[in-house]
Each structure stands twice: as structure tokens, then as C-alpha cells.
Design a protein around this motif. Structure first.
Motif, short mmCIF file in Angstrom:
data_model
loop_
_atom_site.label_atom_id
_atom_site.label_comp_id
_atom_site.label_asym_id
_atom_site.label_seq_id
_atom_site.Cartn_x
_atom_site.Cartn_y
_atom_site.Cartn_z
N GLY A 130 0.83 -1.20 0.00
CA GLY A 130 0.00 0.00 0.00
C GLY A 130 0.86 1.24 0.00
N ARG A 131 0.25 2.37 0.39
CA ARG A 131 0.94 3.66 0.48
C ARG A 131 0.56 4.32 1.79
NH1 ARG A 131 4.08 5.89 -3.10
NH2 ARG A 131 3.19 7.95 -3.03
N VAL A 132 1.51 5.04 2.36
CA VAL A 132 1.27 5.74 3.61
C VAL A 132 0.31 6.90 3.34
CG1 VAL A 132 2.33 7.04 5.50
CG2 VAL A 132 3.56 5.11 4.46
N ALA A 133 -0.74 7.00 4.16
CA ALA A 133 -1.72 8.08 4.04
C ALA A 133 -1.03 9.43 4.32
CB ALA A 133 -2.87 7.86 5.04
N HIS A 134 -1.56 10.48 3.72
CA HIS A 134 -0.93 11.81 3.80
C HIS A 134 -0.71 12.28 5.24
CE1 HIS A 134 -0.66 12.68 -0.44
NE2 HIS A 134 -1.84 12.10 -0.58
N GLU A 135 -1.69 12.14 6.10
CA GLU A 135 -1.53 12.60 7.48
C GLU A 135 -0.40 11.85 8.18
OE1 GLU A 135 -1.33 14.38 11.01
OE2 GLU A 135 -2.27 15.17 9.20
N ARG A 136 -0.29 10.56 7.94
CA ARG A 136 0.77 9.78 8.60
C ARG A 136 2.14 10.09 8.00
NH1 ARG A 136 -3.52 7.00 10.34
NH2 ARG A 136 -4.05 5.50 8.74
N ARG A 137 2.18 10.53 6.75
CA ARG A 137 3.46 11.00 6.19
C ARG A 137 3.97 12.18 7.01
NH1 ARG A 137 2.28 11.02 -0.36
NH2 ARG A 137 1.44 8.91 -0.41
N ARG A 138 3.06 13.09 7.34
CA ARG A 138 3.45 14.24 8.17
C ARG A 138 3.89 13.77 9.56
NH1 ARG A 138 -0.55 16.59 4.94
NH2 ARG A 138 -2.29 16.01 6.28
N GLN A 139 3.18 12.81 10.14
CA GLN A 139 3.57 12.27 11.45
C GLN A 139 4.97 11.67 11.40
OE1 GLN A 139 0.58 9.42 12.56
NE2 GLN A 139 -0.98 10.97 12.96
N ILE A 140 5.25 10.90 10.36
CA ILE A 140 6.57 10.28 10.22
C ILE A 140 7.63 11.36 10.08
CG2 ILE A 140 8.04 8.91 8.67
CD1 ILE A 140 5.54 7.11 8.18
N GLY A 141 7.39 12.35 9.24
CA GLY A 141 8.35 13.43 9.06
C GLY A 141 8.63 14.17 10.35
N ARG A 142 7.56 14.51 11.10
CA ARG A 142 7.75 15.19 12.38
C ARG A 142 8.50 14.32 13.38
NH1 ARG A 142 2.26 17.01 11.35
NH2 ARG A 142 1.51 15.33 12.67
N LYS A 143 8.19 13.04 13.38
CA LYS A 143 8.85 12.12 14.32
C LYS A 143 10.34 11.98 14.00
CE LYS A 143 6.77 9.92 16.97
NZ LYS A 143 6.41 9.99 18.38
#
Length: 117
Positions: free
Chosen positions: A95-108
Motif C-alpha cells: 500500500g501507500r502511507v496516508a498523507h496525514e501519517r506521512r506528516r507524522q513520520i516526518g515530524r517524528k
């Protein structure tokens, strides 16, 4: 992988990160698309995932992905360590990472490595 059959940034794939691992695990590709699209670049950067146990939550450095990202079970991805894999080891596109979780990963990742922004 993606429509061109090449891996892309934010793809969730199955891979055996360590050759001695018994099973494959989900991984999120974090290498940029320019690197992913270049077949001469054999190595890609990924975050490694482990299934979250029912009683467990996300760890300090984790982001949890789920069915919206193509996973069967809630899965924690550790943002404190980036693995380098050979693109040939990717067996399955999940699959693909959902947009909101992309932001979470980047912030983390930024917070974990204390990167200035």
C-alpha cells in the motif's frame, strides 16, 4: 510497486531487512522518488515495521500505520533507525502511507534526530 512497477517514496512494502530474519516485515520507503526511479541505485532507505501487540501502544519513536496504509494489522514503524535495503529484496507492495501519517513520520524523524527546521 507503483504503476511503473518501480518502488516509490511512501510505498509500504514487504522485505526481509536482515538476511537472517525468518520472516519478511513491512517497511516504508523513505528514499526520494528520484532515487527510487533510478534502477542503477540498488539501495533504498526504509523504516522497518513490527506488528503492534494488542496491549501495546506506539513507542516513543514510533508511528503506527494500519489498514488505511495497506496493512492488515496496526503496525509500529520505528523512526529512530533508518535501514538501507537492496531494492531486489522487496517482495510485495502492500500500500501507500496516508498523507496525514506521512506528516507524522516526518515530524517524528525531525524530533528523534533533533534536526533543526
Amino acid at each position: 510497486m507503483s504503476t511503473s512497477n518501480a518502488p516509490a517514496q511512501w510505498d509500504v512494502v514487504k522485505v526481509r531487512v536482515n538476511p537472517h530474519d525468518r520472516d519478511e516485515h513491512p517497511a516504508v520507503i523513505i528514499s526520494p522518488d528520484e532515487l527510487c526511479a533510478n534502477p542503477h541505485k540498488a539501495k533504498l532507505n526504509v523504516l522497518y515495521g513490527t506488528t503492534r501487540r494488542p496491549a501495546g501502544g506506539a513507542g516513543l519513536f514510533d508511528v503506527t500505520l494500519n489498514g488505511a496504509d495497506g496493512l492488515e494489522h496496526p503496525t509500529n514503524f520505528d523512526c529512530s533507525y533508518v535501514y538501507t535495503i537492496d531494492r531486489a529484496r522487496i517482495s510485495t507492495h502492500m500500500g501507500r502511507v496516508a498523507h496525514e501519517r506521512r506528516r507524522q513520520i516526518g515530524r517524528k524523524i525531525i524530533a528523534t534526530f533533533r534536526l533543526p527546521i
